[in-house]
Design a protein around this motif. Structure first.
Motif: not given
Length: 168
Positions: A108-115
């Motif tokens: 699973v890869r994690l990334s930040l949302t635009d928010k």
């Protein structure tokens, strides 16, 4: 009590200790102040300090394709299951995205949302001012050398923990 008086009292309290014990207490105090800053910034998003650290790790490590859970767990020195659990909570709050790796669906890869990215951008000036104030005593070379020494200490402490665990 004023900050100056508190600092003086603390220095008197540790003044009689040997240098290694003093160093250990100073590092402990630094960690406490860093935790206090993390808590302040975490509250701006309505999350915990450890959740804030997860977002910061992703922010620092992500190169546009997300960061594997195990990479975040290694950086934060926590179990991957903790990152998995907390990232699911952060996803529900709309602060990060979880997606399977295109090359290995088990990852699973994690990334930040635009928010989240916008929120971090709104804190950038405050963070920069704090960073400049805290590190104003160091030039680039001194900070690099000091950081390398701390990394050496961290690695030795990791090995010492393993030794102690094996001895018990």
């Amino acid at each position: 009590m004023s900050a100056t008086r508190k600092d003086g009292a603390r220095h008197r309290a540790v003044g009689h200790l040997d240098i290694i014990k003093c160093f250990t207490w100073e590092i402990s105090s630094i960690n406490n102040y860093l935790e206090e800053l993390r808590q302040v910034w975490a509250r701006t998003l309505g999350i915990s300090g450890p959740q804030w650290m997860i977002l910061m790790a992703i922010s620092d490590l992500d190169k546009d394709d997300g960061v594997p859970v195990n990479v975040v767990s290694k950086l934060l020195h926590v179990d991957p299951s903790f990152i998995t659990t907390q990232s699911k909570l952060l996803e529900k709050k709309g602060l990060l995205r979880r997606k399977p790796s295109p090359t290995d669906a088990r990852v699973v890869r994690l990334s930040l949302t635009d928010k989240t990215q916008k929120h971090l951008a709104s804190l950038a000036e405050q963070y920069k001012a704090i960073r400049e104030y805290v590190f104003e005593e160091f030039d680039q070379d001194e900070l690099t050398a000091f950081t390398e020494k701390l990394a050496t200490l961290k690695n030795r402490l990791e090995k010492a923990c393993i030794r102690v665990a094996l001895d018990l």
